[in-house]
Structures are given as structure tokens and as C-alpha cells.
Design a protein around this motif. Structure first.
Motif, PDB file in Angstrom:
ATOM      1  N   MET A  59      61.658  48.218  37.651  1.00  0.00           N
ATOM      2  CA  MET A  59      61.590  46.758  37.546  1.00  0.00           C
ATOM      3  C   MET A  59      62.977  46.139  37.637  1.00  0.00           C
ATOM      4  N   LEU A  60      63.944  46.753  36.944  1.00  0.00           N
ATOM      5  CA  LEU A  60      65.305  46.233  36.966  1.00  0.00           C
ATOM      6  C   LEU A  60      65.901  46.321  38.370  1.00  0.00           C
ATOM      7  N   ILE A  61      65.573  47.407  39.093  1.00  0.00           N
ATOM      8  CA  ILE A  61      66.080  47.562  40.457  1.00  0.00           C
ATOM      9  C   ILE A  61      65.551  46.447  41.349  1.00  0.00           C
ATOM     10  N   LEU A  62      64.254  46.137  41.199  1.00  0.00           N
ATOM     11  CA  LEU A  62      63.662  45.064  42.005  1.00  0.00           C
ATOM     12  C   LEU A  62      64.278  43.715  41.646  1.00  0.00           C
ATOM     13  N   GLU A  63      64.534  43.481  40.370  1.00  0.00           N
ATOM     14  CA  GLU A  63      65.161  42.229  39.954  1.00  0.00           C
ATOM     15  C   GLU A  63      66.564  42.117  40.529  1.00  0.00           C
ATOM     16  N   THR A  64      67.296  43.221  40.507  1.00  0.00           N
ATOM     17  CA  THR A  64      68.658  43.227  41.050  1.00  0.00           C
ATOM     18  C   THR A  64      68.646  42.895  42.535  1.00  0.00           C
ATOM     19  N   ALA A  65      67.725  43.513  43.272  1.00  0.00           N
ATOM     20  CA  ALA A  65      67.607  43.219  44.699  1.00  0.00           C
ATOM     21  C   ALA A  65      67.201  41.765  44.919  1.00  0.00           C
ATOM     22  N   ALA A  66      66.309  41.248  44.078  1.00  0.00           N
ATOM     23  CA  ALA A  66      65.869  39.860  44.215  1.00  0.00           C
ATOM     24  C   ALA A  66      67.019  38.889  43.989  1.00  0.00           C
ATOM     25  N   VAL A  67      67.911  39.212  43.048  1.00  0.00           N
ATOM     26  CA  VAL A  67      69.090  38.375  42.812  1.00  0.00           C
ATOM     27  C   VAL A  67      69.945  38.316  44.070  1.00  0.00           C
ATOM     28  N   ALA A  68      70.179  39.482  44.681  1.00  0.00           N
ATOM     29  CA  ALA A  68      71.001  39.529  45.886  1.00  0.00           C
ATOM     30  C   ALA A  68      70.358  38.747  47.030  1.00  0.00           C
ATOM     31  N   PHE A  69      69.056  38.939  47.228  1.00  0.00           N
ATOM     32  CA  PHE A  69      68.378  38.253  48.329  1.00  0.00           C
ATOM     33  C   PHE A  69      68.265  36.752  48.074  1.00  0.00           C
ATOM     34  N   SER A  70      68.032  36.360  46.831  1.00  0.00           N
ATOM     35  CA  SER A  70      67.892  34.933  46.542  1.00  0.00           C
ATOM     36  C   SER A  70      69.210  34.195  46.714  1.00  0.00           C
ATOM     37  N   MET A  71      70.328  34.883  46.483  1.00  0.00           N
ATOM     38  CA  MET A  71      71.634  34.245  46.608  1.00  0.00           C
ATOM     39  C   MET A  71      72.165  34.290  48.026  1.00  0.00           C
ATOM     40  N   PHE A  72      72.000  35.427  48.690  1.00  0.00           N
ATOM     41  CA  PHE A  72      72.675  35.646  49.963  1.00  0.00           C
ATOM     42  C   PHE A  72      71.752  35.628  51.173  1.00  0.00           C
ATOM     43  N   SER A  73      70.527  35.153  51.006  1.00  0.00           N
ATOM     44  CA  SER A  73      69.638  35.023  52.151  1.00  0.00           C
ATOM     45  C   SER A  73      68.719  33.824  51.947  1.00  0.00           C
ATOM     46  N   ALA A  74      68.076  33.436  53.040  1.00  0.00           N
ATOM     47  CA  ALA A  74      67.090  32.361  52.982  1.00  0.00           C
ATOM     48  C   ALA A  74      65.678  32.920  52.997  1.00  0.00           C
TER      49      ALA A  74
END
Length: 258
Positions: A1-16
Motif C-alpha cells: 500500500m505504501l509503495i502504491l501511495e509513493t508512486a501516486a505522489v510522484a505521478f500526481s506531482m510530475f504528470s497530468a
């Protein structure tokens, strides 16, 4: 779950790209920079798919080039281009570092930013049209988007920042710097090796081009801004991706002559 949250943070900040929007906290931001190259992998996959589709349907080179040129903007939302534009204005001012940092924070777009953006897109579009999208070349270019992001994340976690506010500081202060640097170095090495396996000379040339741009980026950040900022990171990424593509095209042109 934490891994998915970490990836979501990166995608939400650095992608559309549409992703879940987790609440940012110390836990899910600790390795967010390590997930940054995943955005590049998704962009690279889309870049490869468009190139393959154009070849399959025998679409005109200009249409193929336009798609390859615009895909990075569509995926990232232009966040890195914003940094490229702000940094172009700041560098063109020839002002002291403190004044340059103020220009980076200015929301207005100056004349030099517009000039540099127009120049960038003309050159990048020409390269996208000129590249021969063979499978190895398309895969190398796809990996280059991950390499540029791994380099950017490494620089933010490894080198001094220009100020104690802003996006770069937010991610750097939340990161587990030692482990994040190690993960990003391994990512850079693996990506570089894969690019070499896919295309020995072009892959090596692209990696060398990225390394030279990064050297210039760190030197510019230190001497002209007093450290790294989020805008400078975007400036670096746009230039790294431009010159990696230029290296690929140059290698292809030399191979044709030989």
C-alpha cells in the motif's frame, strides 16, 4: 500500500495522468523521488507505442514527429517546461544569484522564456521528425525519459539547494536522502546498461549526452543560482531529453553515411 501511495505522489506531482490523490505525508514522500523515473517509463511506453503505430499505418513523418514532440507535454502537463521557461528568463538576466532566484519565483513569462520555448520546440520537433523509429531506437528513447528523471531526482537528493522553500526543498526534505540516492544511482546505471544493450553506440552516446548536460546543470546551479531549485530541475530535464534525442539522430545519420 505504501509503495502504491509513493508512486501516486510522484505521478500526481510530475504528470497530468489521472491517479489517486493521496494525502502527502512523511511516509509516502520518503521515496517519492525514487518513483519519479516510473513517470518516465510510462511516457517512454507511450512514445514507443505512437512510433510503432505510425510505422504500422505508414503515417506521414510530420504527423509522427508532431505526436512524438507533443506526447511529453501531454503526459507531464508542461510542469518541466515551466521550469525551463523560468530558468531561461533568469539566465538571460545576467543578474546576481539572488536576483536570478527572484526571477524564478516570478509568475510572469518574460520575452526570453518565449524565445527559448519557441526555439526548443522547433528543434525538438525537427529531431522527432528526423529520428528513424526502429524498435531499438524507440526503446532507447523511451528509456531516456526514465534516465533523465533518475538523474534529476539524484541531483535533488545529492546536491545543495538554493533555498529552503519550493518544490525541490519539499521533496528533498521529506526524502530519506541516503537510501534515495542509492536507489536512484542504481536506476541510472541499470537504465544506462539497458540503453547500451539495445543500441551499443546510440545508447552510449545518449547516456554520455545526458551526463554532459547534468554536469552543466550542476555547475550552473552552483555558480549562477547558489544551488538547485525545482525550476532548474525542469530546465535540466528538458535539455537532457533534447540532447539525448539529438545524439540518437546523429548516430543514425552517421550509420547511414557509413
Amino acid at each position: 500500500m505504501l509503495i502504491l501511495e509513493t508512486a501516486a505522489v510522484a505521478f500526481s506531482m510530475f504528470s497530468a495522468l489521472p491517479v489517486p490523490q493521496p494525502v502527502w505525508n512523511q511516509r509516502n514522500m520518503r521515496y517519492a523521488m525514487c518513483a519519479f523515473p516510473l513517470v518516465g517509463l510510462v511516457l517512454g511506453a507511450l512514445w514507443w507505442c505512437w512510433a510503432a503505430l505510425c510505422c504500422r499505418l505508414a503515417l506521414p513523418e510530420l504527423l509522427r514527429g508532431a505526436g512524438l514532440c507533443l506526447l511529453p507535454v501531454a503526459v507531464t502537463g508542461g510542469i518541466h517546461l515551466d521550469g525551463y521557461a523560468d530558468t531561461s528568463d533568469a539566465l538571460a538576466s545576467h543578474a546576481p544569484p539572488e536576483r536570478r532566484r527572484e526571477i524564478l519565483s516570478d509568475s510572469h513569462c518574460g520575452a526570453f522564456a518565449i524565445i527559448r520555448l519557441c526555439t526548443y520546440f522547433v528543434g525538438y520537433f525537427a529531431l522527432c521528425t528526423a529520428v528513424d523509429p526502429t524498435e531499438p531506437a524507440a526503446l532507447c528513447m523511451g528509456l531516456s525519459f526514465a534516465l533523465s528523471r533518475a538523474m534529476s531526482g539524484f541531483a535533488i537528493t545529492a546536491f545543495p539547494l538554493a533555498k529552503d522553500t519550493g518544490l525541490a526543498h519539499t521533496f528533498a526534505s521529506a526524502a530519506h536522502r541516503g537510501r534515495a540516492r542509492t536507489i536512484l544511482v542504481v536506476t541510472m546505471l541499470l537504465t544506462g546498461v539497458l540503453m547500451w544493450v539495445l543500441g551499443a553506440i546510440p545508447g552510449t552516446a545518449m547516456t554520455v549526452a545526458a551526463a554532459v548536460v547534468m554536469w552543466h546543470y550542476i555547475r550552473t546551479a552552483r555558480t549562477k543560482f547558489g544551488g538547485i531549485t525545482g525550476d532548474l530541475a525542469g530546465w535540466f530535464m528538458q535539455r537532457a531529453e533534447f540532447w539525448m534525442l539529438a545524439a540518437l539522430v546523429a548516430c543514425q545519420q552517421v550509420e547511414e553515411l557509413l
